[in-house]
Design a protein around this motif. Structure first.
Motif, PDB file in Angstrom:
ATOM      1  N   THR A 171     -52.332 -20.037 -21.662  1.00  0.00           N
ATOM      2  CA  THR A 171     -51.459 -20.175 -22.834  1.00  0.00           C
ATOM      3  C   THR A 171     -50.171 -19.385 -22.658  1.00  0.00           C
ATOM      4  N   SER A 172     -49.996 -18.714 -21.526  1.00  0.00           N
ATOM      5  CA  SER A 172     -48.791 -17.889 -21.338  1.00  0.00           C
ATOM      6  C   SER A 172     -47.460 -18.652 -21.402  1.00  0.00           C
ATOM      7  N   PRO A 173     -47.389 -19.954 -21.003  1.00  0.00           N
ATOM      8  CA  PRO A 173     -46.100 -20.647 -21.166  1.00  0.00           C
ATOM      9  C   PRO A 173     -45.588 -20.622 -22.601  1.00  0.00           C
ATOM     10  N   VAL A 174     -46.491 -20.492 -23.562  1.00  0.00           N
ATOM     11  CA  VAL A 174     -46.041 -20.452 -24.961  1.00  0.00           C
ATOM     12  C   VAL A 174     -45.255 -19.163 -25.234  1.00  0.00           C
ATOM     13  N   GLN A 175     -45.507 -18.113 -24.444  1.00  0.00           N
ATOM     14  CA  GLN A 175     -44.666 -16.903 -24.544  1.00  0.00           C
ATOM     15  C   GLN A 175     -43.206 -17.288 -24.376  1.00  0.00           C
ATOM     16  N   ILE A 176     -42.918 -18.003 -23.266  1.00  0.00           N
ATOM     17  CA  ILE A 176     -41.531 -18.355 -22.944  1.00  0.00           C
ATOM     18  C   ILE A 176     -40.940 -19.271 -24.010  1.00  0.00           C
ATOM     19  N   ARG A 177     -41.715 -20.298 -24.381  1.00  0.00           N
ATOM     20  CA  ARG A 177     -41.205 -21.248 -25.374  1.00  0.00           C
ATOM     21  C   ARG A 177     -40.888 -20.559 -26.697  1.00  0.00           C
ATOM     22  N   THR A 178     -41.709 -19.607 -27.090  1.00  0.00           N
ATOM     23  CA  THR A 178     -41.472 -18.935 -28.372  1.00  0.00           C
ATOM     24  C   THR A 178     -40.287 -17.975 -28.270  1.00  0.00           C
ATOM     25  N   MET A 179     -40.176 -17.275 -27.119  1.00  0.00           N
ATOM     26  CA  MET A 179     -38.999 -16.414 -26.932  1.00  0.00           C
ATOM     27  C   MET A 179     -37.725 -17.249 -27.032  1.00  0.00           C
ATOM     28  N   GLU A 180     -37.715 -18.394 -26.361  1.00  0.00           N
ATOM     29  CA  GLU A 180     -36.532 -19.268 -26.395  1.00  0.00           C
ATOM     30  C   GLU A 180     -36.229 -19.728 -27.818  1.00  0.00           C
ATOM     31  N   ALA A 181     -37.292 -20.107 -28.534  1.00  0.00           N
ATOM     32  CA  ALA A 181     -37.075 -20.698 -29.862  1.00  0.00           C
ATOM     33  C   ALA A 181     -36.725 -19.649 -30.906  1.00  0.00           C
ATOM     34  N   GLU A 182     -37.281 -18.449 -30.781  1.00  0.00           N
ATOM     35  CA  GLU A 182     -37.147 -17.499 -31.893  1.00  0.00           C
ATOM     36  C   GLU A 182     -36.447 -16.207 -31.534  1.00  0.00           C
ATOM     37  N   GLY A 193     -56.068 -25.071 -25.968  1.00  0.00           N
ATOM     38  CA  GLY A 193     -56.786 -25.506 -24.782  1.00  0.00           C
ATOM     39  C   GLY A 193     -55.974 -25.293 -23.515  1.00  0.00           C
ATOM     40  N   VAL A 194     -56.658 -24.965 -22.437  1.00  0.00           N
ATOM     41  CA  VAL A 194     -56.033 -24.804 -21.118  1.00  0.00           C
ATOM     42  C   VAL A 194     -56.950 -25.463 -20.080  1.00  0.00           C
ATOM     43  N   TYR A 195     -56.414 -25.694 -18.875  1.00  0.00           N
ATOM     44  CA  TYR A 195     -57.129 -26.524 -17.902  1.00  0.00           C
ATOM     45  C   TYR A 195     -57.115 -25.904 -16.511  1.00  0.00           C
ATOM     46  N   ARG A 196     -58.273 -25.884 -15.870  1.00  0.00           N
ATOM     47  CA  ARG A 196     -58.333 -25.492 -14.460  1.00  0.00           C
ATOM     48  C   ARG A 196     -59.457 -26.284 -13.790  1.00  0.00           C
ATOM     49  N   ALA A 197     -59.226 -26.671 -12.542  1.00  0.00           N
ATOM     50  CA  ALA A 197     -60.214 -27.478 -11.826  1.00  0.00           C
ATOM     51  C   ALA A 197     -61.361 -26.581 -11.367  1.00  0.00           C
ATOM     52  N   ASP A 198     -62.328 -26.395 -12.221  1.00  0.00           N
ATOM     53  CA  ASP A 198     -63.417 -25.463 -11.942  1.00  0.00           C
ATOM     54  C   ASP A 198     -64.601 -25.860 -12.820  1.00  0.00           C
ATOM     55  N   TYR A 199     -65.819 -25.813 -12.268  1.00  0.00           N
ATOM     56  CA  TYR A 199     -66.969 -26.200 -13.093  1.00  0.00           C
ATOM     57  C   TYR A 199     -68.251 -25.523 -12.626  1.00  0.00           C
ATOM     58  N   ASP A 200     -68.779 -24.646 -13.446  1.00  0.00           N
ATOM     59  CA  ASP A 200     -70.133 -24.098 -13.256  1.00  0.00           C
ATOM     60  C   ASP A 200     -70.592 -23.533 -14.601  1.00  0.00           C
ATOM     61  N   GLN A 201     -71.632 -22.691 -14.594  1.00  0.00           N
ATOM     62  CA  GLN A 201     -72.196 -22.279 -15.888  1.00  0.00           C
ATOM     63  C   GLN A 201     -71.195 -21.518 -16.761  1.00  0.00           C
ATOM     64  N   THR A 202     -70.222 -20.878 -16.133  1.00  0.00           N
ATOM     65  CA  THR A 202     -69.267 -20.100 -16.921  1.00  0.00           C
ATOM     66  C   THR A 202     -67.842 -20.669 -16.837  1.00  0.00           C
ATOM     67  N   HIS A 203     -67.680 -21.828 -16.185  1.00  0.00           N
ATOM     68  CA  HIS A 203     -66.347 -22.429 -16.088  1.00  0.00           C
ATOM     69  C   HIS A 203     -66.403 -23.919 -16.401  1.00  0.00           C
ATOM     70  N   THR A 204     -65.458 -24.373 -17.232  1.00  0.00           N
ATOM     71  CA  THR A 204     -65.305 -25.804 -17.491  1.00  0.00           C
ATOM     72  C   THR A 204     -63.844 -26.157 -17.245  1.00  0.00           C
ATOM     73  N   PRO A 205     -63.572 -27.404 -16.841  1.00  0.00           N
ATOM     74  CA  PRO A 205     -62.184 -27.762 -16.498  1.00  0.00           C
ATOM     75  C   PRO A 205     -61.222 -27.656 -17.683  1.00  0.00           C
ATOM     76  N   MET A 206     -61.758 -27.687 -18.897  1.00  0.00           N
ATOM     77  CA  MET A 206     -60.937 -27.431 -20.076  1.00  0.00           C
ATOM     78  C   MET A 206     -61.606 -26.298 -20.822  1.00  0.00           C
ATOM     79  N   PHE A 207     -60.850 -25.298 -21.195  1.00  0.00           N
ATOM     80  CA  PHE A 207     -61.403 -24.229 -22.036  1.00  0.00           C
ATOM     81  C   PHE A 207     -60.299 -23.721 -22.956  1.00  0.00           C
ATOM     82  N   HIS A 208     -60.529 -22.614 -23.640  1.00  0.00           N
ATOM     83  CA  HIS A 208     -59.561 -22.181 -24.657  1.00  0.00           C
ATOM     84  C   HIS A 208     -59.185 -20.723 -24.481  1.00  0.00           C
TER      85      HIS A 208
END
Ligand code: PHE
Length: 342
Positions: A171-182, A193-208
């Motif tokens: 979610t760090s890109p939202v840091q930049i977008r908010t600095m720019e906007a405000e 939600g954020v996404y990484r190509a990873d999957y096991d008991q503690t990793h899913t390709p989409m998480f929060h």
């Protein structure tokens, strides 16, 4: 004449028939009205008898019409009530209510706690440019951090001159977008939600994750520590819960720290906020001056702290949910068990 109409009115089947009878008897050209017109041709003696008699007949027919009309309406109502009869003593049919997903529930809880400390909620797109996701956060092309993130890149046709897009890996890109906007000063959190190509008991390709960012004229790591300890105490409902800051490294913060919360394992059961074990829960640090500048903020005037925390992760810890993958399986039994009622 009287017997004829009283009989017909009594036999009328519905309101239409009744109206036809009214016209026929007492309407402008009705039988009674015609008789009344003939009164003029009579001798005064005859008229004195016939006049009142005709008026009385007219009144009688009018009241018979009104009475019959009311009777017909009553009958219609009775008929309807018989048809629409409802047994209110029957048991109801149970309706299944949906539940609130633990991720939604925890996002709301997090937002409410940070709102009390003056943080507003910001949002950004899940598909973002590699500039917002990486470059602006001091992760240039070929930086090893890009490879470590297992990024999903959006497909591009040859000749597509738009900048490369990725599914945001944090979610760090939202840091930049908010600095720019405000601009500065700033105090925001950004759940999403954020996404990484990873999957096991503690990793899913989409998480929060939930990002936090505070920018002001003199903000320090001490402010960061206070805010996070307030947060964990409120979130886990444990006064005085301890945190541990471990030196770490992120390209977008300097210095950087990974933050652990106090915990212990009793009979294989995790207990948060007691004992002397530690559980890692987030990454954080002082916003790198290059990142402030990428967001259009003067890094000589302003400084800030930032953190990024896994929402699914803290949901599992707070509500004792064992397997991350089940969060996104849409299994109704799981949702009913771990979901929250609205
Ligand atoms: N973006 C980092 C991650 O996804 C977390 C982080 C956010 C670290 C902000 C420091 C500051 O791992």
């Amino acid at each position: 004449l009287r017997d004829k109409y009283i009989g017909l009115i009594a036999d009328a089947a519905d309101e239409n028939a009744l109206e036809a009878l009214r016209v026929q008897a007492v309407g402008k050209k009705g039988e009674i009205s015609l008789r009344m017109r003939e009164l003029g041709k009579m001798s005064p003696e005859e008229r004195q008898i016939a006049g009142p008699a005709l008026n009385a007949l007219k009144d009688e027919i009018n009241s018979a019409l009104a009475a019959k009309k009311a009777a017909l309406a009553d009958a219609a109502l009775d008929e309807r009530l018989r048809g629409e009869w409802l047994d209110v003593t029957l048991p109801g049919r149970p309706r299944r209510q949906g539940t609130i997903h633990p991720v939604s529930q925890v996002s709301e809880e997090v937002a409410a706690i940070f709102a009390d400390m003056g943080f507003a909620v910001a949002e950004g797109p899940r598909i973002d440019t590699d500039w917002y996701n990486f470059d602006a956060l001091n992760i240039p092309a070929h930086h090893p951090a890009r490879a470590e993130m297992d990024t999903f890149y959006m497909h591009r046709e040859p000749g597509d001159d738009r900048p490369p897009h990725v599914l945001r890996t944090h979610t760090s890109p939202v840091q930049i977008r908010t600095m720019e906007a405000e601009g500065a000063p700033l105090r925001i959190i950004c759940p999403g939600g954020v996404y990484r190509a990873d999957y096991d008991q503690t990793h899913t390709p989409m998480f929060h994750q939930v990002e936090g960012l505070a920018i002001d004229r003199d903000i320090s790591m001490a402010n960061l520590k206070w805010v996070l300890e307030e947060f964990f105490a409120a979130f886990f409902e444990i006064d005085g819960i301890k945190t541990r800051f471990r030196a770490s490294h992120f390209p977008f913060t300097e210095p950087s720290a990974e933050v652990d919360i106090q915990c212990s394992w009793v009979d294989g059961q995790l207990r948060i906020g007691e004992g002397d074990d530690w559980m890692e829960v987030l990454g954080s640090g002082m916003v790198h001056p290059k990142v402030l500048r990428a967001g259009g903020i003067d890094s000589d005037q302003w400084q800030g702290f930032a953190f990024g925390m896994g929402i699914d992760r803290i949901a599992m810890l707070k509500y004792g949910i064992p397997d991350l993958r089940a969060f996104f399986d849409s299994d109704l039994r799981w949702l009913r068990h771990y979901g929250f009622s609205a």
